[in-house]
Design a protein around this motif. Structure first.
Motif, PDB file in Angstrom:
ATOM      1  N   UNK A  45       0.821  -1.213   0.000  1.00 33.24           N
ATOM      2  CA  UNK A  45       0.000   0.000   0.000  1.00 33.24           C
ATOM      3  C   UNK A  45       0.854   1.261   0.000  1.00 33.24           C
ATOM      4  N   UNK A  46       2.166   1.097  -0.048  1.00 37.39           N
ATOM      5  CA  UNK A  46       3.084   2.236  -0.080  1.00 37.39           C
ATOM      6  C   UNK A  46       4.088   2.048  -1.208  1.00 37.39           C
ATOM      7  N   UNK A  47       4.543   3.155  -1.751  1.00 41.33           N
ATOM      8  CA  UNK A  47       5.645   3.165  -2.715  1.00 41.33           C
ATOM      9  C   UNK A  47       6.723   4.071  -2.139  1.00 41.33           C
ATOM     10  N   UNK A  48       7.908   3.515  -1.919  1.00 41.63           N
ATOM     11  CA  UNK A  48       8.984   4.254  -1.268  1.00 41.63           C
ATOM     12  C   UNK A  48      10.088   4.568  -2.263  1.00 41.63           C
ATOM     13  N   UNK A  49      10.539   5.818  -2.264  1.00 45.64           N
ATOM     14  CA  UNK A  49      11.700   6.190  -3.059  1.00 45.64           C
ATOM     15  C   UNK A  49      12.554   7.169  -2.262  1.00 45.64           C
ATOM     16  N   UNK A  50      13.775   7.381  -2.711  1.00 41.46           N
ATOM     17  CA  UNK A  50      14.690   8.290  -2.022  1.00 41.46           C
ATOM     18  C   UNK A  50      15.117   9.399  -2.966  1.00 41.46           C
ATOM     19  N   UNK A  51      15.468  10.537  -2.393  1.00 44.82           N
ATOM     20  CA  UNK A  51      15.961  11.658  -3.183  1.00 44.82           C
ATOM     21  C   UNK A  51      16.989  12.420  -2.359  1.00 44.82           C
ATOM     22  N   UNK A  52      17.691  13.332  -2.998  1.00 44.33           N
ATOM     23  CA  UNK A  52      18.676  14.159  -2.321  1.00 44.33           C
ATOM     24  C   UNK A  52      18.824  15.469  -3.076  1.00 44.33           C
ATOM     25  N   UNK A  53      19.409  16.458  -2.438  1.00 46.79           N
ATOM     26  CA  UNK A  53      19.530  17.770  -3.081  1.00 46.79           C
ATOM     27  C   UNK A  53      20.395  17.684  -4.338  1.00 46.79           C
ATOM     28  N   UNK A  54      21.494  16.975  -4.260  1.00 45.04           N
ATOM     29  CA  UNK A  54      22.407  16.843  -5.401  1.00 45.04           C
ATOM     30  C   UNK A  54      22.507  15.368  -5.768  1.00 45.04           C
ATOM     31  N   UNK A  55      21.749  14.907  -6.767  1.00 45.46           N
ATOM     32  CA  UNK A  55      21.764  13.485  -7.131  1.00 45.46           C
ATOM     33  C   UNK A  55      23.174  12.990  -7.443  1.00 45.46           C
ATOM     34  N   UNK A  56      23.417  11.747  -7.068  1.00 44.97           N
ATOM     35  CA  UNK A  56      24.735  11.147  -7.239  1.00 44.97           C
ATOM     36  C   UNK A  56      25.088  10.366  -5.997  1.00 44.97           C
ATOM     37  N   UNK A  57      26.365  10.102  -5.764  1.00 44.63           N
ATOM     38  CA  UNK A  57      26.769   9.367  -4.554  1.00 44.63           C
ATOM     39  C   UNK A  57      26.480  10.191  -3.294  1.00 44.63           C
ATOM     40  N   UNK A  58      25.849   9.559  -2.331  1.00 45.43           N
ATOM     41  CA  UNK A  58      25.565  10.190  -1.037  1.00 45.43           C
ATOM     42  C   UNK A  58      26.372   9.447   0.017  1.00 45.43           C
ATOM     43  N   UNK A  59      27.266  10.151   0.671  1.00 45.63           N
ATOM     44  CA  UNK A  59      28.108   9.556   1.696  1.00 45.63           C
ATOM     45  C   UNK A  59      27.266   9.158   2.897  1.00 45.63           C
ATOM     46  N   UNK A  60      27.568   8.009   3.495  1.00 46.13           N
ATOM     47  CA  UNK A  60      26.856   7.558   4.686  1.00 46.13           C
ATOM     48  C   UNK A  60      27.808   7.503   5.877  1.00 46.13           C
ATOM     49  N   UNK A  61      27.231   7.437   7.059  1.00 45.62           N
ATOM     50  CA  UNK A  61      28.027   7.306   8.270  1.00 45.62           C
ATOM     51  C   UNK A  61      28.568   5.890   8.448  1.00 45.62           C
ATOM     52  N   UNK A  62      28.112   4.973   7.593  1.00 47.14           N
ATOM     53  CA  UNK A  62      28.557   3.591   7.695  1.00 47.14           C
ATOM     54  C   UNK A  62      29.803   3.312   6.862  1.00 47.14           C
TER      55      UNK A  62
END
Length: 331
Positions: A45-62
């Motif tokens: 019942x949900x569709x999930x997607x992600x976005x960011x201000x500047x598309x491309x590689x997003x650094x993670x804390x992991x």
């Protein structure tokens, strides 16, 4: 007992997670576990997607990067915008483009949700001014100092105003997300997701029970064993005196512990659980109200109807009809 199937929704509720480097992976994973795909056992019942201000590689804390190909324009089609943490250095301003996009989504009618430190983005957009908000207990003072118009509550697991919602520390994001699913799709559907995640659909207490404790003084006894015992006996009458005997304390001491740890009385906690069980049975079964009353420990249909109306301002029959109408439309 006839268990009703859960129909799929023809138009899934679109959840867009707004990410920012360095992205905390755990709150994002919490949201994904609730709003993501659950396989054939639970209709989507949900569709999930992600976005960011500047598309491309997003650094993670992991220590790894995530490739996010969608920009802020994704918020234009979101039913819910979810910020799963915002791990910028103290005092760092939220980018103006992000603030503008979140404000526009809110004006358009999207629900805006901040998990843990994600409340910073909502506060920067002015969506929490004059309102109560949650964040991680360790970040509460910082949020209150930086945004003095926000009424920061460091104790609660989450706060939901309908159009905006915030949660405490990362795991409290699961509590908030399940709460939102329950509000959107009904308690029974949320219970199915929680069951698959092997966790309770509603966690008791507040996040202060997980905060750093002072180095001196006694540590408060946990109510968890008693709550588990009670949850397995909803169909039985249980008095506060019996709870106290089970916990090997006086009734007064037990009531004080409930107030300190959960913010409510023992009787109120037990009634809330009975009402939650009633909602699930009304949604998922065709059991008569009298049968449900005995299953949840409310003794009779008359008592159930009275308690149900006090809690939800509607009758069991009306609640069942409304839920069936919504699911029939979804099917």
């Amino acid at each position: 007992m006839t268990l009703r199937s859960v129909p799929s929704s023809p138009t899934p509720h679109r959840v867009v997670a707004l990410l920012g480097p360095p992205q905390s992976t755990f709150p994002l994973a919490c949201a994904t576990e609730v709003f993501g795909d659950h396989g054939p056992a639970i209709p989507s019942r949900y569709a999930l997607e992600v976005c960011t201000e500047h598309p491309g590689p997003v650094r993670t804390q992991a220590g790894y990067d995530m490739l996010v190909t969608t920009g802020l324009d994704a918020l234009d089609r979101a039913d819910t915008v979810l910020v799963p943490g915002w791990q910028q250095p103290v005092g760092t301003e939220v980018p103006s483009a992000v603030v503008t996009a979140v404000r526009q989504a809110h004006r358009r009618g999207a629900r805006i949700v901040g998990i843990c430190s994600g409340a910073v983005v909502l506060a920067a957009a002015g969506l929490l001014d004059g309102r109560r908000a949650a964040t991680h207990w360790a970040r509460a003072a910082e949020l209150a100092t930086r945004f003095p118009r926000v009424r920061v509550d460091p104790a609660v697991l989450y706060v939901d105003h309908g159009d905006v919602a915030t949660s405490g520390g990362s795991a409290a994001g699961v509590d908030l997300c399940l709460h939102l699913v329950s509000a959107d799709q009904g308690a029974a559907y949320a219970m199915r997701i929680a069951r698959q995640m092997v966790m309770p659909p509603h966690r008791e207490g507040c996040q202060l029970q997980y905060a750093e404790l002072p180095t001196n003084g006694p540590v408060a006894d946990s109510l968890a064993p008693l709550l588990e015992w009670l949850a397995g006996r909803l169909d039985q009458p249980v008095s506060v005196a019996e709870m106290a005997v089970r916990s090997q304390v006086s009734a007064r001491t037990l009531t004080r512990r409930f107030t300190e740890q959960l913010g409510i009385s023992p009787g109120r906690w037990l009634l809330d659980r009975r009402i939650a069980a009633t909602r699930a049975l009304l949604e998922e079964t065709d059991l008569p109200v009298e049968t449900i009353a005995h299953r949840v420990g409310l003794s009779s249909a008359v008592n159930l109807r009275r308690r149900f109306h006090e809690a939800l301002r509607t009758t069991p029959a009306a609640y069942r009809r409304a839920f069936r109408a919504d699911t029939d439309k979804a099917g």
